[in-house]
Design an enzyme around this catalytic site. Structure first.
Site, PDB file in Angstrom:
ATOM      1  N   CYS B  35      -2.063  -2.380  -1.818  1.00  0.00           N
ATOM      2  CA  CYS B  35      -3.071  -2.061  -0.802  1.00  0.00           C
ATOM      3  C   CYS B  35      -4.493  -2.260  -1.315  1.00  0.00           C
ATOM      4  O   CYS B  35      -5.433  -2.326  -0.543  1.00  0.00           O
ATOM      5  CB  CYS B  35      -2.938  -0.615  -0.347  1.00  0.00           C
ATOM      6  SG  CYS B  35      -1.501  -0.326   0.668  1.00  0.00           S
ATOM      7  N   CYS B 105     -12.156   4.925   2.339  1.00  0.00           N
ATOM      8  CA  CYS B 105     -12.141   5.588   1.031  1.00  0.00           C
ATOM      9  C   CYS B 105     -12.200   7.102   1.208  1.00  0.00           C
ATOM     10  O   CYS B 105     -11.540   7.847   0.484  1.00  0.00           O
ATOM     11  CB  CYS B 105     -13.323   5.131   0.182  1.00  0.00           C
ATOM     12  SG  CYS B 105     -13.275   3.382  -0.211  1.00  0.00           S
TER      13      CYS B 105
END
Lengths: 396, 274
Positions: B35, B105
């Site tokens: 990923c 994030c």
């Protein structure tokens, strides 16, 4: 802060000699080269000289040189000209690792009545020649292959494939934006029909490019307008930049030896040092360094991420590129690295270093000194590095 | 180039609480090598479920590392109950904001924390809820719905920025769009609380609304409106000027006048022309 610029495949510094050559044409000599008066005419003369300088670098005749606004325009013009002049042919062949200028154009054309074959590359980024030859059909209008890859630096054997493609009467275009000025590029030895170049990759300014079109090649202009470039590309010339590009081509020819010896030596030194000093690192691209551009090395570091590496390098004034655009959720490695099947443990941690004639030994030593601690610092934070260490997958 | 705040850069260059805790009470792991980013969060709690130690390991870009560092600083010393309330927005805010493309994030930080708490409470082995929508990144419809609702996302690009779904092959774009459409469609309309108005208050409010919100627009087109009478929830008006002869006046009456009055006064109003 000092800047160590190892991102020359992205763009280059404009050579001071080039700037000097350009300046008068940004101030006192502002005439239009198409004008009847001699004030404009002398500008026209300078463009003529530039055309000769560009032609000399690639072994062409001046009248085969068309000035454009950039490499992308040259690429688009070439492919579209081939399609426009052969309306019955609906097949295009290109590679899986082309620059977006060709890639996105082909993807667009594939949605609009054309069939596109993307020739694969192997793990080392080398073109599958058998696949290419098998794909040639009577319906193929054009083959467009880059001379050298911007990310891996791998050089495609354009001269070798040109003969086979041309024997079938198929047009061949090459995107030589990265190759020109770094390796010898000769349109006669390679027999290509069309070739693209960009100014800013060879120390000329941004916003100027070249399309070489071999004499008697069927052609249709992309930009319609005035009679500039003999009607092959309308629009008043980007005079100063064209003059700068001429000078840059002259200098590139002079610097070709330096590129092939000294710069190549620095690149080799950098590559060897990084691979030896940093465990679990590998080159993206063929191990035969002669088959890569002499200024380029792309190195994949396992278990760390490229943007983080770049930002740490940035703190030290070192400029380079990563092989994955970590913008948005598309954390995918570039299409080039994916086409090369770079292992997923390393694809995200690829850094491309691209040198120029301005790169010094001292700069390379600095980078060699600074890279290992950057990578080990990021690896200390990486859960996968810890795992790999426990499973003894870590080299020394 | 990166549009990172100084605080984010500081947390990237000198991250806090990097490492592992061997005898952690809770461990949360999200992401993978494929990923492009991953976070492993460890914490220890005291008898009051207060986080006394926290460490992280992150593989990812600068904002992934900074978000992890920020998260550990934010939850240190908090009880699990307090820590649970931290949203991805809070993490982004702590860093002085994240570029939109990097919001995933902060979502990763929040998810790791949730997983670590679940791990501590013994339901860490629970299977991912919902059906996988994005095969490339293994994102479920439940996760996408949550991101869409919590962050008011409106496009596939938004969803990709926040949870990465759709950032790979793109095959799931239709399904993501469907989730967004559902979320947007289902969004409860602004509910106007029915206020008990006396007749006098109602008439006054109708007059005020006509003056402030309706007449100016009509006057621009050379028309006007006059209040004739109010009977219960029926409002009788007279169209004057160009409105009186305008073929679209019924439309104006219903779409503009009536809806405005319903919004400002009470939803039960019916406007009629006399």
């Amino acid at each position: 802060m000092q800047v160590i610029y190892l991102d020359n495949n992205a763009t280059t510094r404009v050579a001071p000699e080039v700037v000097e050559e350009m300046l008068p044409y940004l101030s006192e000599f502002y005439g239009n080269p198409s004008s009847m008066h001699s004030f404009g005419g002398r500008v026209g003369d300078k463009i003529k000289t530039a055309r000769e300088q560009v032609a000399r670098l690639i072994g062409a005749s001046p009248e085969e040189i068309i000035f454009t606004s950039c490499g992308t325009e040259s690429d688009s013009t070439a492919v579209r000209a081939a399609l426009a002049t052969q309306p019955d042919k609906k097949h295009i062949i290109t590679s899986r690792v082309e620059h977006p200028a060709i890639k996105n154009l082909c993807e667009y054309l594939a949605k609009n009545d054309y069939r596109v074959t993307y020739v694969p590359v192997d793990r080392e980024g080398r073109l599958d020649l058998d696949y290419l030859y098998r794909s040639l059909t009577d319906d193929t209008a054009i083959v467009s292959l880059m001379w050298a890859n911007n990310e891996s630096g791998v050089i495609f054997p354009i001269e070798e494939v040109a003969a086979k493609i041309k024997a079938k009467g198929i047009l061949l275009h090459t995107d030589a934006v990265q190759a020109a000025g770094k390796v010898p590029v000769d349109v006669n030895a390679s027999q290509v029909d069309m070739l693209s170049m960009s100014g800013h990759k060879i120390h000329a300014p941004k916003g100027v490019g070249v399309l070489y079109v071999r004499k008697a090649t069927p052609y249709a202009p992309f930009m319609l307008g005035g009679h500039q470039e003999h009607g092959r590309r309308g629009g008043t010339e980007n005079v100063a930049s064209i003059i700068g590009l001429g000078k840059a081509c002259e200098m590139a020819a002079e610097h070709l030896d330096d590129m092939q010896t000294r710069v190549r030596g620095l690149r080799d030194k950098l590559e060897t040092a990084l691979l030896t000093q940093i465990p679990n690192s590998m080159v993206n691209g063929t191990h035969d360094r002669d088959d890569r551009l002499p200024n380029t090395t792309s190195i994949a570091y396992e278990f760390v991420e490229g943007e983080a590496i770049l930002l740490m390098m940035n703190e030290l004034g070192i400029c380079a590129s990563s092989g994955s655009a970590c913008t948005s959720g598309s954390l995918e490695p570039s299409h080039v690295l994916r086409a090369m099947n770079v292992p997923f443990t390393a694809a995200h941690g690829s850094i491309r270093y691209s040198l120029s004639s301005y790169t010094t030994a001292k700069e390379i030593d600095f980078v060699i000194e600074k890279m290992p601690p950057i990578i080990s610092r990021l690896r200390e934070m990486s859960p996968f590095w810890q795992e790999a260490a426990q499973n003894q997958l870590v080299g020394s | 180039m990166w549009e990172y705040t100084d605080k984010l850069r500081e947390h990237f260059l000198n991250p806090c609480n990097v490492g592992a805790i061997d005898d952690a009470d809770g461990i949360g792991e999200v992401g993978s090598l494929a990923c492009g980013d991953a976070l492993k969060l460890f914490f220890k709690v005291d008898d009051n479920e207060r986080i006394v130690d926290v460490k992280f390991q992150t593989f990812g870009c600068a904002s992934a590392i900074a978000s992890s560092s920020a998260l550990t600083e934010m939850i240190k010393g908090k009880t699990l109950q307090e820590a649970e309330k931290i949203s991805n927005e809070d993490i982004a805010e702590f860093l002085g904001g994240l570029p939109k493309e990097k919001m995933h994030c902060s979502v990763m930080g929040r998810d790791a924390l949730e997983k670590a708490i679940a791990n501590f409470r013994g339901d860490g082995g629970k299977k991912k809820e919902g059906d996988i929508v994005c095969e490339c990144f293994g994102i479920t419809d439940v996760e996408i719905k949550r991101a869409v609702n919590e962050n008011n996302l409106k496009s596939i690009d938004d969803v990709t920025d926040y949870v990465k779904a759709g950032g790979g092959c793109g095959n799931c774009h239709d399904r993501i769009q469907a989730i967004i459409d559902t979320a947007l469609g289902k969004k409860p309309l602004e509910i106007i609380k029915p206020v008990r108005l006396t007749n006098l208050q109602k008439i006054k409010l109708i007059e005020e609304t006509l003056e402030a919100d309706i007449k100016p627009a009509l006057k621009q087109d050379g028309g006007n409106i006059e209040l004739v009478d109010v009977d219960g929830n029926r409002v009788y008006v007279r169209m004057i000027g160009s409105c009186a002869t305008c073929s679209k006046s019924q439309l104006t009456l219903k779409n503009h006048v009536e809806s405005k009055l319903r919004q400002k006064v009470t939803p039960e109003l019916i406007v009629e022309e006399v």
